[in-house]
Design a protein around this motif. Structure first.
Motif, PDB file in Angstrom:
ATOM      1  N   THR A 318      75.228 -51.733   3.435  1.00  0.00           N
ATOM      2  CA  THR A 318      73.524 -51.789   3.201  1.00  0.00           C
ATOM      3  C   THR A 318      73.122 -50.766   4.458  1.00  0.00           C
ATOM      4  OG1 THR A 318      73.539 -53.816   2.193  1.00  0.00           O
ATOM      5  CG2 THR A 318      71.357 -52.957   3.091  1.00  0.00           C
ATOM      6  N   VAL A 393      68.506 -58.424  -0.359  1.00  0.00           N
ATOM      7  CA  VAL A 393      69.943 -57.946  -0.695  1.00  0.00           C
ATOM      8  C   VAL A 393      70.845 -58.828  -0.173  1.00  0.00           C
ATOM      9  CG1 VAL A 393      69.965 -56.136   1.321  1.00  0.00           C
ATOM     10  CG2 VAL A 393      71.455 -56.127  -0.795  1.00  0.00           C
ATOM     11  N   GLY A 394      72.049 -58.704  -0.918  1.00  0.00           N
ATOM     12  CA  GLY A 394      73.141 -59.469  -0.530  1.00  0.00           C
ATOM     13  C   GLY A 394      73.646 -60.804  -1.020  1.00  0.00           C
ATOM     14  N   GLU A 395      72.681 -61.553  -1.762  1.00  0.00           N
ATOM     15  CA  GLU A 395      73.189 -62.692  -2.370  1.00  0.00           C
ATOM     16  C   GLU A 395      71.882 -62.944  -3.306  1.00  0.00           C
ATOM     17  OE1 GLU A 395      72.952 -66.070   0.334  1.00  0.00           O
ATOM     18  OE2 GLU A 395      72.035 -64.627   1.817  1.00  0.00           O
ATOM     19  N   PRO A 396      72.258 -63.900  -4.218  1.00  0.00           N
ATOM     20  CA  PRO A 396      70.858 -64.445  -5.046  1.00  0.00           C
ATOM     21  C   PRO A 396      69.985 -64.996  -4.269  1.00  0.00           C
ATOM     22  CG  PRO A 396      73.343 -65.224  -6.036  1.00  0.00           C
ATOM     23  CD  PRO A 396      73.387 -64.796  -4.492  1.00  0.00           C
ATOM     24  N   ASP A 418      64.459 -57.330  -5.544  1.00  0.00           N
ATOM     25  CA  ASP A 418      65.465 -57.967  -5.486  1.00  0.00           C
ATOM     26  C   ASP A 418      66.540 -57.123  -5.752  1.00  0.00           C
ATOM     27  OD1 ASP A 418      67.994 -59.635  -5.650  1.00  0.00           O
ATOM     28  OD2 ASP A 418      66.911 -61.286  -6.587  1.00  0.00           O
ATOM     29  N   THR A 419      67.443 -56.492  -4.902  1.00  0.00           N
ATOM     30  CA  THR A 419      68.318 -55.440  -5.131  1.00  0.00           C
ATOM     31  C   THR A 419      69.863 -55.934  -5.414  1.00  0.00           C
ATOM     32  OG1 THR A 419      68.557 -54.849  -3.051  1.00  0.00           O
ATOM     33  CG2 THR A 419      66.943 -53.811  -4.045  1.00  0.00           C
ATOM     34  N   TRP A 420      70.231 -55.897  -6.618  1.00  0.00           N
ATOM     35  CA  TRP A 420      71.815 -56.057  -6.702  1.00  0.00           C
ATOM     36  C   TRP A 420      72.612 -54.825  -6.625  1.00  0.00           C
ATOM     37  CZ3 TRP A 420      75.557 -54.533 -10.081  1.00  0.00           C
ATOM     38  CH2 TRP A 420      76.831 -55.263  -9.890  1.00  0.00           C
ATOM     39  N   TRP A 421      73.612 -55.136  -5.758  1.00  0.00           N
ATOM     40  CA  TRP A 421      74.605 -54.026  -5.619  1.00  0.00           C
ATOM     41  C   TRP A 421      75.627 -54.329  -4.824  1.00  0.00           C
ATOM     42  CZ3 TRP A 421      74.667 -50.544  -1.328  1.00  0.00           C
ATOM     43  CH2 TRP A 421      73.907 -50.638  -0.075  1.00  0.00           C
ATOM     44  N   GLN A 422      76.805 -53.334  -4.498  1.00  0.00           N
ATOM     45  CA  GLN A 422      77.929 -53.678  -3.751  1.00  0.00           C
ATOM     46  C   GLN A 422      78.221 -52.511  -3.137  1.00  0.00           C
ATOM     47  OE1 GLN A 422      80.119 -54.319  -7.725  1.00  0.00           O
ATOM     48  NE2 GLN A 422      80.316 -56.532  -6.929  1.00  0.00           N
ATOM     49  N   THR A 423      79.310 -52.839  -2.103  1.00  0.00           N
ATOM     50  CA  THR A 423      79.982 -51.795  -1.506  1.00  0.00           C
ATOM     51  C   THR A 423      80.318 -50.751  -2.095  1.00  0.00           C
ATOM     52  OG1 THR A 423      80.512 -53.420   0.305  1.00  0.00           O
ATOM     53  CG2 THR A 423      81.716 -51.422   0.558  1.00  0.00           C
ATOM     54  N   ASP A 512      81.149 -60.391 -10.421  1.00  0.00           N
ATOM     55  CA  ASP A 512      79.843 -61.488 -10.463  1.00  0.00           C
ATOM     56  C   ASP A 512      79.495 -62.108 -11.593  1.00  0.00           C
ATOM     57  OD1 ASP A 512      78.695 -61.741  -7.761  1.00  0.00           O
ATOM     58  OD2 ASP A 512      78.294 -59.354  -7.907  1.00  0.00           O
ATOM     59  N   VAL A 524      71.604 -62.752 -11.369  1.00  0.00           N
ATOM     60  CA  VAL A 524      72.904 -62.681 -10.908  1.00  0.00           C
ATOM     61  C   VAL A 524      73.258 -63.982 -10.409  1.00  0.00           C
ATOM     62  CG1 VAL A 524      74.575 -61.664  -9.429  1.00  0.00           C
ATOM     63  CG2 VAL A 524      72.686 -60.314 -10.673  1.00  0.00           C
ATOM     64  N   ARG A 527      79.806 -64.798  -7.233  1.00  0.00           N
ATOM     65  CA  ARG A 527      80.826 -64.186  -7.426  1.00  0.00           C
ATOM     66  C   ARG A 527      81.708 -65.206  -8.479  1.00  0.00           C
ATOM     67  NH1 ARG A 527      81.723 -59.154  -5.386  1.00  0.00           N
ATOM     68  NH2 ARG A 527      83.975 -59.565  -5.840  1.00  0.00           N
ATOM     69  N   ASN A 533      80.293 -65.407  -0.359  1.00  0.00           N
ATOM     70  CA  ASN A 533      79.393 -64.819   0.318  1.00  0.00           C
ATOM     71  C   ASN A 533      78.849 -65.904   1.292  1.00  0.00           C
ATOM     72  OD1 ASN A 533      77.019 -63.339   0.846  1.00  0.00           O
ATOM     73  ND2 ASN A 533      77.051 -62.469  -1.094  1.00  0.00           N
ATOM     74  N   ARG A 538      80.351 -60.820   3.146  1.00  0.00           N
ATOM     75  CA  ARG A 538      81.234 -60.845   1.968  1.00  0.00           C
ATOM     76  C   ARG A 538      82.719 -61.217   2.614  1.00  0.00           C
ATOM     77  NH1 ARG A 538      81.905 -56.159  -2.367  1.00  0.00           N
ATOM     78  NH2 ARG A 538      83.963 -56.476  -2.951  1.00  0.00           N
TER      79      ARG A 538
HETATM   80  C1  WTA Z   1      76.248 -60.082  -3.791  1.00  0.00           C
HETATM   81  C2  WTA Z   1      75.959 -56.015  -0.587  1.00  0.00           C
HETATM   82  C3  WTA Z   1      72.571 -61.792  -6.211  1.00  0.00           C
HETATM   83  C4  WTA Z   1      77.046 -60.237  -5.295  1.00  0.00           C
HETATM   84  C5  WTA Z   1      75.182 -54.805  -0.794  1.00  0.00           C
HETATM   85  C6  WTA Z   1      77.791 -58.840  -4.887  1.00  0.00           C
HETATM   86  C7  WTA Z   1      73.769 -60.214  -4.618  1.00  0.00           C
HETATM   87  C8  WTA Z   1      78.276 -58.860  -3.284  1.00  0.00           C
HETATM   88  C9  WTA Z   1      72.635 -59.416  -4.475  1.00  0.00           C
HETATM   89  C10 WTA Z   1      78.278 -57.415  -2.866  1.00  0.00           C
HETATM   90  C11 WTA Z   1      71.748 -59.849  -5.143  1.00  0.00           C
HETATM   91  C12 WTA Z   1      74.312 -58.435  -3.446  1.00  0.00           C
HETATM   92  N1  WTA Z   1      71.563 -60.816  -5.894  1.00  0.00           N
HETATM   93  N2  WTA Z   1      74.030 -61.134  -5.632  1.00  0.00           N
HETATM   94  N3  WTA Z   1      70.564 -59.056  -4.994  1.00  0.00           N
HETATM   95  N4  WTA Z   1      73.199 -58.404  -3.720  1.00  0.00           N
HETATM   96  N5  WTA Z   1      74.708 -59.561  -4.006  1.00  0.00           N
HETATM   97  O1  WTA Z   1      79.815 -55.549  -1.073  1.00  0.00           O
HETATM   98  O2  WTA Z   1      78.115 -61.451  -5.246  1.00  0.00           O
HETATM   99  O3  WTA Z   1      78.579 -56.791   0.986  1.00  0.00           O
HETATM  100  O4  WTA Z   1      78.977 -58.668  -5.596  1.00  0.00           O
HETATM  101  O5  WTA Z   1      77.274 -55.449  -0.701  1.00  0.00           O
HETATM  102  O6  WTA Z   1      76.943 -59.313  -2.889  1.00  0.00           O
HETATM  103  O7  WTA Z   1      78.351 -57.522  -1.242  1.00  0.00           O
HETATM  104  P1  WTA Z   1      78.441 -56.113  -0.448  1.00  0.00           P
END
Ligand code: WTA
Length: 656
Positions: A318, A393-396, A418-423, A512, A524, A527, A533, A538
């Motif tokens: 992030t 960001v980061g979790e539900p 509310d932004t869902w994404w990953q590394t 997820d 979402v 995991r 988380n 993570r």
């Molecule tokens: C979780 C962080 C729900 C999810 C950017 C994902 C989320 C992991 C959300 C990635 C969200 C991240 N709603 N879950 N808005 N954002 N996650 O790689 O489980 O540190 O697979 O990246 O965080 O974590 P990472």
């Protein structure tokens, strides 16, 4: 998550339309505009991304092919030459942005610094020359282990400028964890600081680097650059260690950005998976630049008057995408804060918003839950009316935390993305576009244009209705990770073959679980693998287990997550001891400390439960599902017939 919780979440009926005045001025101003972008992208993905790449980025040389997709290998903009540091800095210098604040930094003890685009460019060029002087060449990896100070961003941009991929390691990781990552990345140089501020205390970063490098444990590292930040005493090894300011002062500010191939590696960032050691997620230059640029622009709706603040650490993705590269590529003003809300001033975040007139604020649900606990009086005592958009960001995010964020911080007027994404995804994948998409508390809403997200079962068939399944992506996107550093097989196995490819169609498996409601909105759930988380960080359960069994008293360990009101999940470790060892308070403490030493404080188990045996199947696999239920105090339900020794379960229950 239990069925009952899922039921209640899917019954969430509250919905918030984009405010009309917000939508009017937004980059994507209506749902129709959003749909049109999605349709355009779906009809011809290559044309869609190529048009944006041409409009939004500066190239030294145009590309020949937009996308070369030989699953799971994707190449974007092959033949093109580009440099992300140029796009983040140089190109703004010929515009009015030259003297605009690029980076506003607030230190934890209250010191501060602002760098304009011209000043940041100068610092980056000088530091790039320092790296060169020390023998760093295009392609060499540079480790960055830093507090949240401007020099962290300067170091990243300087690496990008000369084509030396960086590997940032979060300053909260231990010396052991740092060493593992530097070894895996084969880093040639490390940039660090004497110390950094976090929660009213000094983190002794240089000492940790010394420990990591001791006994020539990382032979590839030839030099260490040290920023003076906290001024505590550190040992400087002659010939290896240099003060940043000594070399920076005399360095030339002339350093043209190296024309990089689109697919040259930009950085490697380690993240936890369900098996083995953390993996080095590799991102490359052009696709990552384009994807972070576009997502920042449309999701945070950056306008020239915005003061944008993302509270993440640059040690995580992030921080890479949404403190440094995305905002600077857009010519925005990005705020950087050292440390975390601290005991001596729990309202410090609200101070920063008021002080700088922050307009866009992006943080994590775990932070929001901590703010709720502290009470409304803290934010209410500050003027937060500059805010116009909020993100998480980061979790539900639980709907009640969302509502609090909306009401107390956003004054009821700011949309929440509310932004869902990953590394691995490089940038945001599922989110509302704030002027276009109505939000619902707890839902990340809809995919970004060009992202074909879906929910499927293990056979890869789409799951319709509210039935849950695995979150996948169907088509490559520019910001996607390219490989696991040094382990392409692991990349293939983990992400592309978890759900068996059918008819040449590969699905990206995110790890997820998710549901979709009647409006097609994504919810979402968290995991579905052995990743937990904890407070937005993570962690792999296996990493923590390995740390525990490396302690001489431990025979076997199984780690699971249990729901936690503040952190989302907390770590519970079930531990069996070696022969003569007996459980004690002191040993509990020692084991927790041992994990901190092996990984870092973020991995400290909340609870250690000693047991004579772990529940296993007849083939010897630990039944984590049972442990998860036990850890969270739920009735152990479902099939236990494969359990080898039912007595183990009864004993564990009694123990609890
Ligand atoms: C979780 C962080 C729900 C999810 C950017 C994902 C989320 C992991 C959300 C990635 C969200 C991240 N709603 N879950 N808005 N954002 N996650 O790689 O489980 O540190 O697979 O990246 O965080 O974590 P990472």
């Amino acid at each position: 998550m239990s069925e009952a919780t899922i039921e209640s979440i899917l019954q969430e009926k509250r919905s918030f339309q984009p405010p009309a005045d917000f939508a009017k001025a937004a980059h994507v101003p209506s749902f129709e505009a959003y749909q049109q972008l999605c349709e355009e992208a779906k009809a011809d993905p290559a044309a869609f991304w190529a048009k944006l790449a041409e409009q939004e980025l500066d190239w030294f040389q145009p590309w020949d092919t937009v996308l070369d997709w030989q699953p799971p290998a994707a190449r974007w903009f092959d033949g093109g030459k580009i440099n992300i540091s140029y796009n983040c800095l140089d190109r703004h210098l010929t515009t009015w942005r030259r003297n605009k604040a690029a980076l506003i930094w607030e230190g934890e003890p209250g010191d501060s610094r602002t760098l304009t685009y011209a000043q940041l460019h100068r610092e980056v060029c000088q530091f790039a020359n320092v790296l060169k002087q020390l023998g760093v060449q295009k392609g060499d990896r540079v480790g960055i282990y830093m507090p949240m100070i401007p020099e962290a961003a300067i170091a990243m941009l300087a690496c990008a400028r000369i084509g030396a991929p960086h590997s940032v390691v979060f300053g909260g990781f231990s010396a052991e964890a740092l060493r593992d990552r530097l070894v895996d990345a084969d880093a040639k140089l490390v940039v660090t600081a004497d110390g950094g501020w976090r929660k009213d205390a000094i983190v002794p970063l240089k000492d940790q680097v010394d420990k990591a490098l001791a006994n020539d444990a990382v032979p590839s590292v030839q030099n260490v650059l040290v920023v003076r930040r906290t001024e505590q005493k550190v040992t400087m090894e002659p010939g290896r260690d240099h003060w940043w300011h000594d070399l920076q002062q005399g360095a030339s500010a002339d350093c043209p950005a190296e024309p990089m191939d689109s697919e040259d590696m930009l950085f490697v960032l380690y993240t936890s998976g369900s098996t083995g050691k953390p993996k080095g997620v590799v991102h490359t230059t052009a696709g990552y630049n384009l994807y972070t640029h576009m997502t920042t622009k449309w999701i945070f709706d950056l306008q020239d008057t915005d003061v944008y603040w993302c509270t993440a650490d640059v040690g995580w993705i992030t921080g890479h995408s949404y403190i440094v590269y995305g905002p600077l590529s857009n010519g925005a003003t990005t705020v950087m804060y050292e440390g975390a809300p601290r005991p001596s001033n729990p309202g410090c975040f609200w101070d920063v918003i008021e002080k700088y007139g922050v307009t866009v604020f992006y943080t994590a649900p775990t932070a929001i839950r901590a703010f709720i606990k502290q009470g409304e009086h803290l934010p209410n005592a500050r003027n937060l009316t500059s805010l116009r958009l909020l993100g998480t960001v980061g979790e539900p995010i639980n709907p009640e935390a969302w509502m609090w964020y909306h009401r107390v911080i956003g004054g009821g007027r700011c949309p929440i993305v509310d932004t869902w994404w990953q590394t691995e995804t490089g940038g945001i994948m599922i989110t509302a576009l704030p002027g276009a998409i109505a939000t619902k508390p707890g839902s990340a809403t809809l995919p970004f244009p060009g992202i074909l997200a879906d929910i499927v079962n293990l056979e890869g068939n789409p799951v319709e209705g509210s039935q849950g399944g695995y979150l996948v992506v169907r088509h490559p996107w520019p910001g996607m990770m390219r490989t696991v550093y040094g382990d392409p097989e692991r990349f293939r196995r983990t992400y592309w073959e978890h759900i068996a490819p059918k008819d040449g169609q590969y699905l990206y498996f995110a790890g997820d679980g998710a549901h979709r409601d009647d409006d097609g909105y994504f919810w979402v759930m968290g995991r579905v693998d052995d990743v937990i988380n904890v407070a937005g960080h993570r962690l792999g359960t296996m990493e923590i287990e390995s740390a525990l069994v490396s302690h001489p008293a431990v025979a076997e360990a199984a780690v699971v997550g249990k729901p936690d009101e503040l952190k989302g999940s907390d770590i519970v470790a079930f531990v069996t001891l070696e022969g003569t060892q007996t459980p004690s308070e002191a040993l509990t403490k020692e084991l927790k400390q041992h994990v901190v030493q092996e990984i870092g404080a973020i991995a400290r188990p909340g609870e250690i439960r000693f047991t004579d045996a772990l529940p296993k199947t007849r083939s010897g696999k630990i039944m984590r599902r049972l442990l998860r239920s036990l850890a969270s105090g739920e009735e152990v339900s479902g099939d236990t017939s494969t359990l080898e020794d039912r007595g183990v379960l009864d004993k564990l229950r009694e123990g609890a």
